[in-house]
Design a protein around this motif. Structure first.
Motif, short mmCIF file in Angstrom:
data_model
loop_
_atom_site.label_atom_id
_atom_site.label_comp_id
_atom_site.label_asym_id
_atom_site.label_seq_id
_atom_site.Cartn_x
_atom_site.Cartn_y
_atom_site.Cartn_z
N ALA A 223 0.84 -1.20 0.00
CA ALA A 223 0.00 0.00 0.00
C ALA A 223 0.87 1.25 0.00
N TYR A 224 0.53 2.20 -0.86
CA TYR A 224 1.26 3.46 -0.95
C TYR A 224 0.27 4.61 -1.08
N LEU A 225 0.73 5.78 -0.72
CA LEU A 225 -0.09 6.97 -0.89
C LEU A 225 -0.08 7.38 -2.36
N THR A 226 -1.26 7.65 -2.90
CA THR A 226 -1.34 8.12 -4.28
C THR A 226 -1.19 9.63 -4.30
N VAL A 227 0.05 10.05 -4.22
CA VAL A 227 0.37 11.48 -4.20
C VAL A 227 1.58 11.71 -5.10
N ILE A 228 1.72 12.94 -5.58
CA ILE A 228 2.88 13.29 -6.38
C ILE A 228 4.08 13.44 -5.44
N THR A 229 5.16 12.73 -5.75
CA THR A 229 6.38 12.82 -4.94
C THR A 229 7.57 13.12 -5.83
N TYR A 230 8.64 13.57 -5.21
CA TYR A 230 9.89 13.86 -5.91
C TYR A 230 11.02 13.19 -5.12
N PRO A 231 11.25 11.90 -5.33
CA PRO A 231 12.25 11.18 -4.55
C PRO A 231 13.64 11.80 -4.69
N SER A 232 14.35 11.87 -3.57
CA SER A 232 15.71 12.41 -3.57
C SER A 232 16.47 11.84 -2.38
N ASP A 233 17.77 11.98 -2.43
CA ASP A 233 18.62 11.59 -1.31
C ASP A 233 19.86 12.47 -1.36
N ALA A 234 20.42 12.77 -0.20
CA ALA A 234 21.57 13.66 -0.15
C ALA A 234 22.52 13.24 0.96
N ILE A 235 23.81 13.48 0.73
CA ILE A 235 24.83 13.26 1.75
C ILE A 235 25.84 14.39 1.66
N THR A 236 26.64 14.53 2.71
CA THR A 236 27.71 15.52 2.72
C THR A 236 29.05 14.80 2.69
N ILE A 237 29.93 15.22 1.81
CA ILE A 237 31.25 14.60 1.69
C ILE A 237 32.32 15.67 1.75
N SER A 238 33.53 15.26 2.10
CA SER A 238 34.66 16.19 2.21
C SER A 238 35.46 16.21 0.91
N MET A 239 35.56 17.38 0.30
CA MET A 239 36.36 17.59 -0.90
C MET A 239 36.87 19.02 -0.88
N GLU A 240 38.10 19.22 -1.32
CA GLU A 240 38.64 20.58 -1.33
C GLU A 240 37.90 21.46 -2.33
N ASP A 241 37.64 20.91 -3.51
CA ASP A 241 36.96 21.66 -4.56
C ASP A 241 35.87 20.81 -5.20
N ILE A 242 34.99 21.47 -5.92
CA ILE A 242 33.99 20.73 -6.69
C ILE A 242 34.71 19.95 -7.78
N PRO A 243 34.44 18.67 -7.93
CA PRO A 243 35.15 17.86 -8.93
C PRO A 243 34.81 18.29 -10.35
N SER A 244 35.68 17.94 -11.27
CA SER A 244 35.45 18.31 -12.67
C SER A 244 34.26 17.56 -13.26
N LYS A 245 34.00 16.37 -12.74
CA LYS A 245 32.87 15.56 -13.21
C LYS A 245 32.24 14.84 -12.04
N VAL A 246 30.93 14.61 -12.14
CA VAL A 246 30.22 13.74 -11.21
C VAL A 246 29.61 12.63 -12.05
N VAL A 247 29.97 11.39 -11.75
CA VAL A 247 29.51 10.25 -12.54
C VAL A 247 28.60 9.39 -11.66
N LEU A 248 27.36 9.22 -12.11
CA LEU A 248 26.39 8.41 -11.37
C LEU A 248 26.46 6.96 -11.85
N VAL A 249 26.52 6.04 -10.89
CA VAL A 249 26.62 4.61 -11.22
C VAL A 249 25.48 3.88 -10.52
N LYS A 250 24.63 3.24 -11.29
CA LYS A 250 23.47 2.55 -10.72
C LYS A 250 23.88 1.21 -10.12
N SER A 251 23.40 0.96 -8.92
CA SER A 251 23.70 -0.30 -8.24
C SER A 251 22.99 -1.45 -8.95
N LYS A 252 23.59 -2.63 -8.87
CA LYS A 252 22.99 -3.82 -9.49
C LYS A 252 21.67 -4.17 -8.82
#
Length: 252
Positions: A223-252
């Protein structure tokens, strides 16, 4: 090589004599060499409007596929495709994986084990092509699929954060205080509360941030709510600068 005809009037007869024009090299080339040279010149000179190509649905030749890549500013000098031969999904995958490697992208950033790379599987994991929609990688590549693949590859190569990959996922990276950066993954608009996205792991290598993520969808019988949602997730990581690229890799 073009041929023109010189007409001579001899008595009451009209005689056509072929006269060849062009460079000496062109005159000595075979017909197949001339055709291949013309195709290569077309690849260099032509540009492709991918949005226009996506309106069609036809199989592609090597020259047309290379044109698509070039139109997105993606290097093509390392590719070895037959200009006139139809391209399969596997052919395109091999070419795109070669480009990714040439750009310094690690195809297995979350494992230390050496394994044989399956180019088609790489495209699936990196959000370039959802292979579950294609029964065979040996099928000819159509123009719409190719255009989408090229756009998704360009997201990685050209670091287009606002563009969604083939699974509808994109990212936002925001600098914070003390060398911290917030990385957020967004999965777009969904029709119920049964959709979720989760960041599983991150690694920074050669100024590229790799983000491994997983998604889940509504399960039958739950059972789920029939509502409009916008799934998201966020974390904080340590880096000196913003990287030149961000590459997303989907888990198996």
């Amino acid at each position: 090589m073009k041929k023109y005809f010189l007409a001579l009037a001899v008595g009451s007869l009209l005689i056509a004599i072929p006269v060849a024009y062009g460079t000496a090299a062109e005159q000595n080339m075979s017909a197949s060499e001339v055709n291949n040279r013309s195709a290569q010149t077309e690849v260099i000179n032509n540009t492709v409007n991918i949005d226009k190509v996506m309106e069609k649905d036809s199989e592609l030749t090597g020259a047309q596929f290379i044109n698509m890549l070039a139109s997105e500013g993606i290097l093509i000098d390392i590719l070895h495709l037959d200009n006139d031969k139809q391209v399969t999904i596997k052919d395109a995958a091999v070419s795109m994986v070669s480009i990714m490697q040439a750009k310094g992208i690690n195809l297995t950033p979350f494992t230390n084990q050496r394994k044989e790379i399956d180019p088609v599987e790489v495209l699936n994991d990196f959000g370039i092509l959802d292979t579950s929609k294609f029964p065979s990688a040996d099928n000819p590549l159509d123009s719409k699929t190719s255009a989408n693949m090229v756009k998704n590859l360009s997201i990685i190569i050209n670091a287009k954060a606002d563009n969604q990959n083939c699974y509808g996922v994109n990212y936002i990276i925001t600098p914070e205080a003390n060398g911290q950066h917030n990385i957020e993954l967004l999965w777009g608009r969904k029709s119920s509360s049964g959709y979720a996205i989760k960041i599983e792991e991150t690694v920074v290598e050669d100024d590229i941030l790799y983000v491994k993520y997983s998604t889940s969808e509504p399960q039958t019988g739950s059972a789920y709510l029939t509502v409009i949602t916008y799934p998201s997730d966020a974390i904080t990581i340590s880096m000196e600068d913003i990287p030149s690229k961000v590459v997303l890799v989907k888990s198996k």
